[in-house]
Design a protein around this motif. Structure first.
Motif, short mmCIF file in Angstrom:
data_model
loop_
_atom_site.label_atom_id
_atom_site.label_comp_id
_atom_site.label_asym_id
_atom_site.label_seq_id
_atom_site.Cartn_x
_atom_site.Cartn_y
_atom_site.Cartn_z
N ILE A 63 0.95 -1.23 -0.16
CA ILE A 63 -0.08 0.08 -0.13
C ILE A 63 0.82 1.18 -0.08
CG2 ILE A 63 -1.84 1.19 1.32
CD1 ILE A 63 -2.93 -1.12 0.09
N ILE A 224 -8.91 -5.85 -6.83
CA ILE A 224 -9.77 -4.90 -6.24
C ILE A 224 -9.29 -4.90 -4.43
CG2 ILE A 224 -11.61 -6.55 -5.52
CD1 ILE A 224 -13.69 -3.95 -5.99
N GLN A 225 -9.40 -3.60 -4.23
CA GLN A 225 -8.91 -3.61 -2.73
C GLN A 225 -9.48 -2.17 -2.16
OE1 GLN A 225 -4.78 -4.18 -1.59
NE2 GLN A 225 -5.70 -3.59 0.22
N SER A 226 -10.40 -2.35 -1.18
CA SER A 226 -10.82 -1.04 -0.51
C SER A 226 -9.87 -0.56 0.63
CB SER A 226 -11.98 -1.57 0.28
OG SER A 226 -12.08 -2.39 1.17
N LEU A 227 -9.87 0.60 0.54
CA LEU A 227 -9.03 1.07 1.93
C LEU A 227 -9.94 2.25 2.40
CD1 LEU A 227 -5.44 1.88 0.81
CD2 LEU A 227 -6.08 0.16 2.46
N ILE A 230 -8.57 7.79 5.21
CA ILE A 230 -8.14 8.41 6.56
C ILE A 230 -8.67 9.70 6.62
CG2 ILE A 230 -6.12 9.32 7.57
CD1 ILE A 230 -4.62 7.15 5.78
N SER B 57 -4.88 1.97 8.92
CA SER B 57 -5.59 2.97 7.89
C SER B 57 -4.42 3.49 6.96
CB SER B 57 -6.34 4.22 8.21
OG SER B 57 -5.54 4.41 9.57
N ILE B 58 -3.42 3.30 7.21
CA ILE B 58 -2.20 3.51 6.43
C ILE B 58 -1.75 2.38 5.50
CG2 ILE B 58 0.44 4.68 6.32
CD1 ILE B 58 -0.49 5.81 9.01
N ALA B 59 -1.34 1.28 6.07
CA ALA B 59 -0.52 0.07 5.32
C ALA B 59 -1.59 -0.71 5.06
CB ALA B 59 0.40 -0.36 6.13
N GLY B 60 -2.98 -0.64 5.27
CA GLY B 60 -3.93 -1.78 4.82
C GLY B 60 -3.93 -3.03 5.53
N SER B 61 -4.20 -4.17 5.04
CA SER B 61 -4.47 -5.36 5.56
C SER B 61 -3.01 -6.07 5.86
CB SER B 61 -5.26 -6.44 4.59
OG SER B 61 -6.43 -5.68 4.66
N ILE B 63 -2.11 -9.10 5.66
CA ILE B 63 -2.25 -10.50 4.99
C ILE B 63 -1.98 -11.54 5.78
CG2 ILE B 63 -2.40 -11.67 2.89
CD1 ILE B 63 -3.84 -9.10 2.49
N PRO B 64 -0.64 -11.53 6.18
CA PRO B 64 -0.21 -12.94 6.93
C PRO B 64 -1.19 -13.23 8.04
CG PRO B 64 1.84 -11.44 6.37
CD PRO B 64 0.60 -10.66 6.06
N PRO B 106 9.22 -1.72 12.38
CA PRO B 106 9.11 -1.28 11.10
C PRO B 106 8.01 -0.39 10.71
CG PRO B 106 9.74 -3.52 11.23
CD PRO B 106 9.38 -3.18 12.56
N LYS B 113 8.33 8.58 9.85
CA LYS B 113 9.56 8.65 8.83
C LYS B 113 9.67 10.40 8.72
CE LYS B 113 9.20 7.22 4.72
NZ LYS B 113 9.18 6.50 3.64
N ILE B 169 0.69 10.94 9.66
CA ILE B 169 -0.77 11.06 9.67
C ILE B 169 -1.52 10.99 10.87
CG2 ILE B 169 -2.98 9.71 8.64
CD1 ILE B 169 -1.07 8.88 6.41
N GLU B 171 -4.63 10.81 12.31
CA GLU B 171 -5.67 9.86 12.44
C GLU B 171 -4.96 8.37 12.03
OE1 GLU B 171 -9.34 10.07 12.70
OE2 GLU B 171 -9.30 12.36 13.14
N LYS B 223 -15.49 -3.94 3.97
CA LYS B 223 -13.97 -4.26 3.29
C LYS B 223 -14.16 -5.12 2.15
CE LYS B 223 -10.03 -6.36 4.24
NZ LYS B 223 -8.91 -5.91 4.96
N GLN B 225 -11.18 -7.24 -0.24
CA GLN B 225 -9.86 -7.28 -0.80
C GLN B 225 -9.67 -8.69 -1.67
OE1 GLN B 225 -6.60 -6.61 1.85
NE2 GLN B 225 -5.47 -7.06 0.06
#
Lengths: 275, 275
Positions: A63, A224-227, A230, B57-61, B63-64, B106, B113, B169, B171, B223, B225
């Protein structure tokens, strides 16, 4: 003269492998340690195109890289799928029993975690780049340390491969994109894939209606990906990839989407590289 | 007696904050250094419920973590949204000019950053856990090193906050889920959200038809994905969250989805925690 292509990582990295395959082996590269630096190189016009990993079959979308393309108003002009095979490598005189630490990129460590369960004496250490570690082992003749990197890196830095394809999931495809400051794919006949982004109010059925349009226009959804947006509760941004046979169908869908969705934005139009 | 709740990280971590808020401050926790260990604790019945971050809300899901829930056939029984505010902290006698290295997770480093661009002398170092670094600084009286962690961690380990909410960010919401071995939400009246997974052939309009069903059954999508199925080209898995007012509507949708989609699987049914 063609400017060098900016990549994250050093020569021998997976990004470099993509450059060699998508362009050619002779292409010059700018080695950047972060994706931010890659973007800066493009914006400063020290480079006219860059290569960026965008998603992989294990961890999903990257992302932050989508955000870099979107926020800097860049364009995806091509894509390349690389089958990533992780090799464990060290100096020539080292056996796996001599290895105390393996340094690599967090994603590579994650993908090879299961392999190291049989070697509990080996410590996994996060590093910036897969190939950079291989280069350091070679240049500083580091004993007891192994890298997880590509075959190209092993060859380039003269390291010995201790174990091949050590990632848990043997099919390990990563999608890379080629990005420019502006879209310059003028040949519509070659374009059969597009990436775009749009927003929708949280209203029942709003996404279904939009996907019906894509389907009516003969577009195939490949991602497809929803986010959640913010700062805007109940508003969603969607990142969608579509493939199509005729550019005119895509154009039709585009003009409807511009009306139906909010902040519709094309992130790129390019040739589908998926076999 | 209630078994302790397994979390990734130590006391004072954001996972621990979720335990304190979702359960109560007195809840005992098992501190695990990886999500794999968290899962193992649950499977070994050393714990009956665990807390896991699932998306932000920044990096998404993440997945792991979805894969861990899915592959181990666990059930999501609740969710909690935490507004993550990153604080920069160090020993009491340290000013920001004294700091040479900042150690943190990370994801925390990524989110903060921009703040460190004004402090080019500070080196960012990846660590396993935000709060663990705070604990180490305190226990080993480490000078020149700062942590990025929660207010709870600063209070718990007696560190001084050098800068508040340093993430770019402001929020910064992360969604955590409470996971058990089996679904035990018997009170259907309280359930108004569900997470599920299904697969579809790569056929034009297949997803649109399915979303039409969800919409017809009065379900709201919160959501979606897609993930390409590893080892099965052109087959996609979709992870979807829906909210609903009446459980019977959801049940109806479920029975249709079971027929229309392949490998339809419920990952959890629970109470919507999103305000």
């Amino acid at each position: 003269m063609k400017k060098p292509i900016a990549i994250q990582g050093v020569k021998g990295s997976f990004h470099h492998e993509v450059v060699c395959n998508y362009f050619d082996n002779q292409s010059d590269v700018v080695e950047c340690m972060t994706f931010d630096t890659v973007i800066k190189t493009l914006l400063d016009e020290a480079s006219d195109e860059i290569v960026m990993a965008l998603e992989n079959s294990i961890a999903g979308s990257i992302i932050p890289n989508y955000a870099l393309i979107d926020n800097n108003h860049l364009s995806i002009v091509g894509e390349y799928y690389l089958d990533i095979q992780h090799q464990l490598m060290a100096l020539n005189n080292q056996a796996i029993e001599d290895i105390k630490e393996v340094h690599s990129h967090p994603m590579a460590l994650l993908q090879c975690k299961a392999f190291f369960k049989a070697y509990p004496h080996i410590k996994l250490v996060e590093a910036k780049d897969t190939a950079e570690v291989a280069r350091q082992i070679s240049e500083q003749q580091l004993k007891g340390i192994a890298a997880i990197a590509s075959k190209t890196a092993a060859a380039l830095y003269g390291l010995n491969i201790l174990a091949q394809s050590i990632q848990t999931i043997k099919e390990n495809e990563t999608r890379f994109v080629i990005v420019k400051r502006v879209q310059d794919n003028n040949n519509q006949a070659l374009i059969n894939k597009a990436s775009f982004k749009f927003e929708l109010e949280h209203k029942r059925g709003s996404l279904a209606s939009l996907l019906n349009v894509l389907s009516d226009c003969q577009l195939n959804l490949t991602k497809i990906q929803s986010l959640p947006k913010i700062d805007t509760p109940w508003k969603y941004a969607f990142f969608v990839d579509v493939t199509f046979d005729a550019y005119k169908n895509y154009e039709k869908a585009k003009s409807i989407m511009t009306i139906m969705a909010e902040n519709f934005k094309v992130l790129g139009e390019y040739k589908n590289a998926k076999r």
